[in-house]
Motif scaffolding. Sequence first.
Motif, PDB file in Angstrom:
ATOM      1  N   LYS A  93       0.838  -1.206   0.000  1.00 30.93           N
ATOM      2  CA  LYS A  93       0.000   0.000   0.000  1.00 30.93           C
ATOM      3  C   LYS A  93       0.870   1.253   0.000  1.00 30.93           C
ATOM      4  O   LYS A  93       0.591   2.216  -0.719  1.00 30.93           O
ATOM      5  CB  LYS A  93      -0.919   0.009   1.217  1.00 30.93           C
ATOM      6  CG  LYS A  93      -2.119  -0.922   1.109  1.00 30.93           C
ATOM      7  CD  LYS A  93      -2.975  -0.832   2.362  1.00 30.93           C
ATOM      8  CE  LYS A  93      -4.170  -1.756   2.291  1.00 30.93           C
ATOM      9  NZ  LYS A  93      -4.971  -1.720   3.553  1.00 30.93           N
ATOM     10  N   SER A  94       1.920   1.231   0.810  1.00 36.44           N
ATOM     11  CA  SER A  94       2.831   2.388   0.871  1.00 36.44           C
ATOM     12  C   SER A  94       3.528   2.613  -0.464  1.00 36.44           C
ATOM     13  O   SER A  94       3.635   3.746  -0.942  1.00 36.44           O
ATOM     14  CB  SER A  94       3.874   2.180   1.971  1.00 36.44           C
ATOM     15  OG  SER A  94       3.288   2.180   3.248  1.00 36.44           O
ATOM     16  N   TYR A  96       2.562   1.676  -3.466  1.00 32.97           N
ATOM     17  CA  TYR A  96       1.597   2.149  -4.465  1.00 32.97           C
ATOM     18  C   TYR A  96       1.276   3.627  -4.250  1.00 32.97           C
ATOM     19  O   TYR A  96       1.219   4.407  -5.208  1.00 32.97           O
ATOM     20  CB  TYR A  96       0.321   1.312  -4.396  1.00 32.97           C
ATOM     21  CG  TYR A  96      -0.700   1.686  -5.434  1.00 32.97           C
ATOM     22  CD1 TYR A  96      -0.465   1.444  -6.792  1.00 32.97           C
ATOM     23  CD2 TYR A  96      -1.898   2.299  -5.077  1.00 32.97           C
ATOM     24  CE1 TYR A  96      -1.391   1.798  -7.765  1.00 32.97           C
ATOM     25  CE2 TYR A  96      -2.833   2.652  -6.041  1.00 32.97           C
ATOM     26  CZ  TYR A  96      -2.573   2.400  -7.376  1.00 32.97           C
ATOM     27  OH  TYR A  96      -3.494   2.763  -8.332  1.00 32.97           O
ATOM     28  N   GLU A  97       1.101   4.009  -3.000  1.00 32.05           N
ATOM     29  CA  GLU A  97       0.795   5.402  -2.667  1.00 32.05           C
ATOM     30  C   GLU A  97       1.943   6.321  -3.087  1.00 32.05           C
ATOM     31  O   GLU A  97       1.722   7.445  -3.530  1.00 32.05           O
ATOM     32  CB  GLU A  97       0.539   5.521  -1.165  1.00 32.05           C
ATOM     33  CG  GLU A  97       0.105   6.905  -0.696  1.00 32.05           C
ATOM     34  CD  GLU A  97      -1.242   7.343  -1.259  1.00 32.05           C
ATOM     35  OE1 GLU A  97      -1.422   8.558  -1.475  1.00 32.05           O
ATOM     36  OE2 GLU A  97      -2.107   6.473  -1.495  1.00 32.05           O
ATOM     37  N   LEU A  98       3.148   5.820  -2.980  1.00 27.69           N
ATOM     38  CA  LEU A  98       4.337   6.617  -3.293  1.00 27.69           C
ATOM     39  C   LEU A  98       4.458   6.924  -4.788  1.00 27.69           C
ATOM     40  O   LEU A  98       4.904   8.012  -5.168  1.00 27.69           O
ATOM     41  CB  LEU A  98       5.595   5.873  -2.813  1.00 27.69           C
ATOM     42  CG  LEU A  98       6.922   6.616  -2.815  1.00 27.69           C
ATOM     43  CD1 LEU A  98       6.890   7.799  -1.851  1.00 27.69           C
ATOM     44  CD2 LEU A  98       8.060   5.660  -2.449  1.00 27.69           C
ATOM     45  N   LYS A 100       1.861   6.054  -7.359  1.00 31.63           N
ATOM     46  CA  LYS A 100       0.631   5.897  -8.163  1.00 31.63           C
ATOM     47  C   LYS A 100       0.384   7.033  -9.154  1.00 31.63           C
ATOM     48  O   LYS A 100      -0.229   6.820 -10.208  1.00 31.63           O
ATOM     49  CB  LYS A 100      -0.578   5.731  -7.240  1.00 31.63           C
ATOM     50  CG  LYS A 100      -0.918   6.954  -6.411  1.00 31.63           C
ATOM     51  CD  LYS A 100      -2.149   6.710  -5.545  1.00 31.63           C
ATOM     52  CE  LYS A 100      -2.511   7.967  -4.756  1.00 31.63           C
ATOM     53  NZ  LYS A 100      -3.713   7.746  -3.917  1.00 31.63           N
ATOM     54  N   ASP A 101       0.841   8.242  -8.832  1.00 30.46           N
ATOM     55  CA  ASP A 101       0.599   9.389  -9.711  1.00 30.46           C
ATOM     56  C   ASP A 101       1.752   9.658 -10.671  1.00 30.46           C
ATOM     57  O   ASP A 101       1.736  10.647 -11.414  1.00 30.46           O
ATOM     58  CB  ASP A 101       0.332  10.646  -8.875  1.00 30.46           C
ATOM     59  CG  ASP A 101      -0.891  10.506  -7.980  1.00 30.46           C
ATOM     60  OD1 ASP A 101      -1.873   9.886  -8.422  1.00 30.46           O
ATOM     61  OD2 ASP A 101      -0.849  10.993  -6.834  1.00 30.46           O
ATOM     62  N   SER A 118      -2.189  -5.419  -5.254  1.00 26.31           N
ATOM     63  CA  SER A 118      -2.123  -4.119  -4.576  1.00 26.31           C
ATOM     64  C   SER A 118      -2.558  -2.955  -5.452  1.00 26.31           C
ATOM     65  O   SER A 118      -2.463  -1.804  -5.036  1.00 26.31           O
ATOM     66  CB  SER A 118      -0.690  -3.874  -4.078  1.00 26.31           C
ATOM     67  OG  SER A 118      -0.227  -4.971  -3.319  1.00 26.31           O
ATOM     68  N   GLN A 275       6.889   3.600   4.498  1.00 23.02           N
ATOM     69  CA  GLN A 275       5.868   4.279   5.309  1.00 23.02           C
ATOM     70  C   GLN A 275       6.299   5.711   5.625  1.00 23.02           C
ATOM     71  O   GLN A 275       5.507   6.656   5.549  1.00 23.02           O
ATOM     72  CB  GLN A 275       5.614   3.500   6.594  1.00 23.02           C
ATOM     73  CG  GLN A 275       4.487   4.078   7.450  1.00 23.02           C
ATOM     74  CD  GLN A 275       4.268   3.274   8.720  1.00 23.02           C
ATOM     75  OE1 GLN A 275       5.203   2.737   9.307  1.00 23.02           O
ATOM     76  NE2 GLN A 275       3.028   3.198   9.167  1.00 23.02           N
ATOM     77  N   VAL A 278       5.994   7.951   2.526  1.00 24.00           N
ATOM     78  CA  VAL A 278       4.596   8.298   2.252  1.00 24.00           C
ATOM     79  C   VAL A 278       4.109   9.379   3.214  1.00 24.00           C
ATOM     80  O   VAL A 278       3.406  10.316   2.819  1.00 24.00           O
ATOM     81  CB  VAL A 278       3.692   7.055   2.320  1.00 24.00           C
ATOM     82  CG1 VAL A 278       2.215   7.444   2.292  1.00 24.00           C
ATOM     83  CG2 VAL A 278       4.000   6.104   1.163  1.00 24.00           C
ATOM     84  N   GLN A 279       4.507   9.267   4.476  1.00 21.90           N
ATOM     85  CA  GLN A 279       4.111  10.262   5.471  1.00 21.90           C
ATOM     86  C   GLN A 279       4.696  11.637   5.163  1.00 21.90           C
ATOM     87  O   GLN A 279       4.087  12.673   5.438  1.00 21.90           O
ATOM     88  CB  GLN A 279       4.534   9.814   6.861  1.00 21.90           C
ATOM     89  CG  GLN A 279       3.706   8.656   7.415  1.00 21.90           C
ATOM     90  CD  GLN A 279       4.243   8.107   8.726  1.00 21.90           C
ATOM     91  OE1 GLN A 279       5.343   8.487   9.179  1.00 21.90           O
ATOM     92  NE2 GLN A 279       3.495   7.218   9.346  1.00 21.90           N
ATOM     93  N   LYS A 281       5.367  12.674   2.108  1.00 24.79           N
ATOM     94  CA  LYS A 281       4.935  13.057   0.769  1.00 24.79           C
ATOM     95  C   LYS A 281       4.030  14.288   0.801  1.00 24.79           C
ATOM     96  O   LYS A 281       3.110  14.343   1.588  1.00 24.79           O
ATOM     97  CB  LYS A 281       4.209  11.877   0.110  1.00 24.79           C
ATOM     98  CG  LYS A 281       3.860  12.094  -1.344  1.00 24.79           C
ATOM     99  CD  LYS A 281       3.172  10.853  -1.897  1.00 24.79           C
ATOM    100  CE  LYS A 281       2.652  11.098  -3.314  1.00 24.79           C
ATOM    101  NZ  LYS A 281       1.898   9.946  -3.832  1.00 24.79           N
TER     102      LYS A 281
END
Length: 281
Positions: A93-94, A96-98, A100-101, A118, A275, A278-279, A281
């Motif tokens: 999840k982390s 992908y969040e990092l 994804k854009d 994921s 993690q 991402v925090q 970001k």
Amino acid sequence: MKEKFSKVLTKIQEADGILIGASNGLSISEGYHIFAENTAFLENFGDFREKFGFRSIIQGCFYPFPSVEEEWAFFSRMYNYFLYTDGASPVMKSLYELVKDKNYFVVTSNIDDHFRQSGFPKERLFEIEGNCRNLQCVKGCHNQLYPGDEIMSEMAQKQEYGKVPLDLIPKCPECGGPMQVHIEVDRNFLKGESWQTSYQTYQDFVEKAHGKKLVLLELGVGARNQMIKAPFMNLTNQEENATYITLNKGRELYIPDAIAAISIGIDGNIAEVLQQLVQMK
């Protein structure tokens, strides 16, 4: 360390393209260790350990089982172990969040299919050694891969005494011969149309990234890995606007002198590092 994290994040945010390379270290950070005789292995495969003597999932993948019922019992249970839960792990999840854009592509030797699980689309993924949820004809009589989710799940649930009922064992729809999981455990591994398309997409991504700001983000790739690490380091050395970022632990964190000036290495738990990024970001 915070300064290093900030630099990594800035490089990712400014990148025109991100090439992600992932191997066993990423899986280990999720809690899946295919090389270890650990508690998880004994809980899920202890009967195979007792009966056949192999001490890890990877050894089981290459084990010459005496019967097809026992072979499919192992592989269907491995499928169940990797993919029993529908949700992504916090690590994935982390990740992908990092990214994804961003414009990214993933090349991995992991066989657990956790990237697609994921949210990473198939079109942005090259699984070099296949994954444990697809099936192929052993003889390679044709190029097609088949989704194995339904039959693998059923075999995992209905096996008894380390064996799968014979009537559940899949047969090739074309030649009627035996099938196998589409992972590279022998010379039968099918590098058919699907594999070739993914490989070509990987090459196209690298070609289009030429001269642009490229980040090579390497996750848990061993120091001696020739499938991912060596091409990544070579590409970093060739591209004037490339940055090589590697996350790993201890001695597996390796950066050669030739690319040290354009590289960032973070020694630590990949889950915690992702993690933290991402925090921030």
